[in-house]
Scaffold this motif. Sequence first.
Motif, PDB file in Angstrom:
ATOM      1  N   THR A   1      20.389  58.907   2.017  1.00 41.40           N
ATOM      2  CA  THR A   1      20.413  57.921   0.947  1.00 41.40           C
ATOM      3  C   THR A   1      21.159  58.492  -0.247  1.00 41.40           C
ATOM      4  O   THR A   1      21.314  59.691  -0.410  1.00 41.40           O
ATOM      5  CB  THR A   1      18.981  57.550   0.518  1.00 41.40           C
ATOM      6  OG1 THR A   1      18.304  58.741   0.110  1.00 41.40           O
ATOM      7  CG2 THR A   1      18.226  56.910   1.652  1.00 41.40           C
ATOM      8  N   THR A   2      21.648  57.621  -1.104  1.00 38.49           N
ATOM      9  CA  THR A   2      22.378  58.021  -2.313  1.00 38.49           C
ATOM     10  C   THR A   2      21.500  57.711  -3.522  1.00 38.49           C
ATOM     11  O   THR A   2      20.310  57.444  -3.397  1.00 38.49           O
ATOM     12  CB  THR A   2      23.694  57.233  -2.404  1.00 38.49           C
ATOM     13  OG1 THR A   2      23.392  55.857  -2.686  1.00 38.49           O
ATOM     14  CG2 THR A   2      24.465  57.318  -1.098  1.00 38.49           C
TER      15      THR A   2
ATOM     16  N   GLU B   1      24.328  45.282   2.636  1.00 37.87           N
ATOM     17  CA  GLU B   1      23.152  46.093   2.337  1.00 37.87           C
ATOM     18  C   GLU B   1      22.445  46.579   3.593  1.00 37.87           C
ATOM     19  O   GLU B   1      22.352  45.860   4.594  1.00 37.87           O
ATOM     20  CB  GLU B   1      22.144  45.289   1.499  1.00 37.87           C
ATOM     21  CG  GLU B   1      22.484  45.183   0.043  1.00 37.87           C
ATOM     22  CD  GLU B   1      21.334  44.627  -0.764  1.00 37.87           C
ATOM     23  OE1 GLU B   1      21.327  44.818  -1.990  1.00 37.87           O
ATOM     24  OE2 GLU B   1      20.420  43.989  -0.184  1.00 37.87           O
ATOM     25  N   HIS B   2      21.929  47.801   3.516  1.00 38.71           N
ATOM     26  CA  HIS B   2      20.986  48.259   4.533  1.00 38.71           C
ATOM     27  C   HIS B   2      19.733  47.400   4.447  1.00 38.71           C
ATOM     28  O   HIS B   2      19.524  46.664   3.479  1.00 38.71           O
ATOM     29  CB  HIS B   2      20.564  49.708   4.263  1.00 38.71           C
ATOM     30  CG  HIS B   2      21.645  50.713   4.484  1.00 38.71           C
ATOM     31  ND1 HIS B   2      21.548  52.020   4.045  1.00 38.71           N
ATOM     32  CD2 HIS B   2      22.857  50.626   5.100  1.00 38.71           C
ATOM     33  CE1 HIS B   2      22.640  52.679   4.379  1.00 38.71           C
ATOM     34  NE2 HIS B   2      23.447  51.862   5.016  1.00 38.71           N
TER      35      HIS B   2
ATOM     36  N   ARG C   1      31.043  45.501   1.985  1.00 36.19           N
ATOM     37  CA  ARG C   1      29.727  46.108   1.840  1.00 36.19           C
ATOM     38  C   ARG C   1      28.629  45.145   2.277  1.00 36.19           C
ATOM     39  O   ARG C   1      28.622  43.979   1.899  1.00 36.19           O
ATOM     40  CB  ARG C   1      29.492  46.510   0.389  1.00 36.19           C
ATOM     41  CG  ARG C   1      30.478  47.557  -0.107  1.00 36.19           C
ATOM     42  CD  ARG C   1      30.410  47.729  -1.610  1.00 36.19           C
ATOM     43  NE  ARG C   1      31.359  48.736  -2.074  1.00 36.19           N
ATOM     44  CZ  ARG C   1      31.648  48.962  -3.355  1.00 36.19           C
ATOM     45  NH1 ARG C   1      31.051  48.249  -4.301  1.00 36.19           N
ATOM     46  NH2 ARG C   1      32.518  49.896  -3.682  1.00 36.19           N
TER      47      ARG C   1
ATOM     48  N   ASP D   1      21.182  50.956  -0.584  1.00 36.88           N
ATOM     49  CA  ASP D   1      22.380  51.508   0.051  1.00 36.88           C
ATOM     50  C   ASP D   1      23.039  50.450   0.923  1.00 36.88           C
ATOM     51  O   ASP D   1      22.419  49.449   1.303  1.00 36.88           O
ATOM     52  CB  ASP D   1      22.012  52.720   0.906  1.00 36.88           C
ATOM     53  CG  ASP D   1      21.854  53.982   0.064  1.00 36.88           C
ATOM     54  OD1 ASP D   1      22.561  54.107  -0.954  1.00 36.88           O
ATOM     55  OD2 ASP D   1      21.025  54.832   0.413  1.00 36.88           O
ATOM     56  N   TYR D   2      24.306  50.672   1.257  1.00 36.21           N
ATOM     57  CA  TYR D   2      25.032  49.643   2.002  1.00 36.21           C
ATOM     58  C   TYR D   2      25.906  50.258   3.086  1.00 36.21           C
ATOM     59  O   TYR D   2      26.337  51.403   3.016  1.00 36.21           O
ATOM     60  CB  TYR D   2      25.899  48.810   1.054  1.00 36.21           C
ATOM     61  CG  TYR D   2      26.785  49.606   0.124  1.00 36.21           C
ATOM     62  CD1 TYR D   2      28.043  50.054   0.534  1.00 36.21           C
ATOM     63  CD2 TYR D   2      26.367  49.903  -1.168  1.00 36.21           C
ATOM     64  CE1 TYR D   2      28.854  50.777  -0.320  1.00 36.21           C
ATOM     65  CE2 TYR D   2      27.175  50.630  -2.031  1.00 36.21           C
ATOM     66  CZ  TYR D   2      28.414  51.061  -1.611  1.00 36.21           C
ATOM     67  OH  TYR D   2      29.213  51.787  -2.450  1.00 36.21           O
TER      68      TYR D   2
ATOM     69  N   ARG E   1      15.471  50.213   8.370  1.00 37.36           N
ATOM     70  CA  ARG E   1      16.909  50.028   8.206  1.00 37.36           C
ATOM     71  C   ARG E   1      17.547  49.601   9.521  1.00 37.36           C
ATOM     72  O   ARG E   1      17.488  50.309  10.506  1.00 37.36           O
ATOM     73  CB  ARG E   1      17.522  51.326   7.704  1.00 37.36           C
ATOM     74  CG  ARG E   1      18.967  51.207   7.330  1.00 37.36           C
ATOM     75  CD  ARG E   1      19.403  52.457   6.625  1.00 37.36           C
ATOM     76  NE  ARG E   1      18.664  52.608   5.370  1.00 37.36           N
ATOM     77  CZ  ARG E   1      18.716  53.700   4.627  1.00 37.36           C
ATOM     78  NH1 ARG E   1      19.424  54.722   5.020  1.00 37.36           N
ATOM     79  NH2 ARG E   1      18.045  53.754   3.503  1.00 37.36           N
TER      80      ARG E   1
ATOM     81  N   ARG F   1      21.686  55.121  -4.886  1.00 35.75           N
ATOM     82  CA  ARG F   1      21.588  53.663  -4.760  1.00 35.75           C
ATOM     83  C   ARG F   1      22.135  52.961  -6.015  1.00 35.75           C
ATOM     84  O   ARG F   1      21.389  52.349  -6.770  1.00 35.75           O
ATOM     85  CB  ARG F   1      20.148  53.241  -4.482  1.00 35.75           C
ATOM     86  CG  ARG F   1      19.639  53.736  -3.137  1.00 35.75           C
ATOM     87  CD  ARG F   1      18.285  53.162  -2.765  1.00 35.75           C
ATOM     88  NE  ARG F   1      17.205  53.769  -3.525  1.00 35.75           N
ATOM     89  CZ  ARG F   1      16.422  53.121  -4.385  1.00 35.75           C
ATOM     90  NH1 ARG F   1      16.608  51.841  -4.607  1.00 35.75           N
ATOM     91  NH2 ARG F   1      15.466  53.752  -5.026  1.00 35.75           N
TER      92      ARG F   1
END
Length: 497
Positions: free
Chosen positions: A229-230, A213-214, A211, A237-238, A221, A232
């Motif tokens: 996006t999630t 990170e963004h 992983r 996010d990654y 980004r 997070r």
Amino acid sequence: MTGRKRIHSFVLFLGIAGLLFLHGCSNQPTIAGNCANCHQPNLDDSHQFACTTCHRGDDKGKTEEQAHVGLIAQPAHPDNLEITCGNCHEEQVANVSQSLHYTLRNSVNLIRNNFGATTELTTLTEIPITTNPDTVTELADDLLRRRCLRCHLFSSGDNYSATRHAAGCGACHLSYTDGKLVNHDFAKRPGDDSCLSCHYGNRVGFDYYGRSEHDLNNEYRTPYTAQDTTDRPYGVDYHELVPDIHQQKGMVCIDCHAGNELMAPSKDTPKLSCRSCHDAAVLAGNTPLSAGVVRSDQSYSFTSRSSNTRYTLPVMQHKAHTTYKAVDCQVCHAQWSFNDTQTHLMRSDLDEYDQWVHLTVQGNSEIEKLLEHNLDYDNEELAPSTTDKINGELRSGVWYKGYTMRRWEQLSVGRDSMGNLKVVRPMLNLSLSWVDEDGNVMFDNEEGSDNNAGMLPYIPHTTGPAGLFYEERLREILAAEQNILKDTPNTHQSDDE
């Protein structure tokens, strides 16, 4: 009463008294008194005793207020360890208080010394509190207390679903799901979720799972991604990159980083290395072998601490291992490494937020909440203040973060203090600024004393096959060093001149 009956009664009394005295470390009813009216903690077999043993309070109280008189909400917090966990685990509590996981002294002193500190601190709680810094060292102290140190044993972690954890011993030994405590089942061997609740972001641990990170908000980004996006779970996010080969095989963090390393003073803890498991000469000379490693004829295997899975250990055979002596394993075997250049950190005491509208994702839940609230003009504006992550005190100023560039594809190699080639990354490539409440620039892009672009030796947990082009990395660094030597004028005179 006869003499025999008196003796029998006295012995029975001593037995009962002994059980009462030892009730904190023996199997006793899990719930006491009225605690059961509100709580069902689901204890593990080793902690089957009354709630008040650890949490104190009054288990006869008929109301919440009465029951919580004298309550210790976080028994495993460092402030309470000696009188709670220490009753049964005295040696472990004494040892962990000297460990690097508890004190964070290496990380703290690394940053402070880079910004001019001349004294070494023994623990993070010794970092001076400064409201209005006069020196860049004091500014760095404020950065550490209010921006960096969000994950340590005195804290319950940042407020994201995967980063919440208990304080103290519970940080490793209690499980959290979606930011909430699952139960009171103290795990003897922590799972990787517990490790990642602190070892996330572009740090060791996150890379083990592939992983990276963004960059911060969508507009910044890089490398660019079109995915949504999630929630997070780790704050940012990654990207999903190649995990470490050991993780792919099913090994977990504590297979290499056992409790005797994590919970004891660093000077007392022999650490495993790649050679501990993969160098035939080291394995042949080790008596006893490292934990979990067994010898069978001329081969070796390792048994995972968590899953009991048996792994055959491949030993080094390639000629490169004898050709290149002073080269760290990851110079050839790391698949990728974090490479975030020029991290900008600015403390702003201004109540102006519009300029941060595209940088609301900060990987810090407190700052994000402040920005999102104040950028909604229907809300009553909150003061630009954030808390001290060690003592919880609220003070003026917000530490914002940004990067010049976030990358992973360029793996850098340099030499450590012993002259060995190692993977390096710009961990001290930091610049600090401060704008006070009147808009005065008190410090402007102050960089540390490190003169190597902040590069420090680093062990990326992204192990994999060396591949066909492993020598290219070595050639590049060696050729670069030769060019530096060739271009450097000889300013030393001989004794005859």
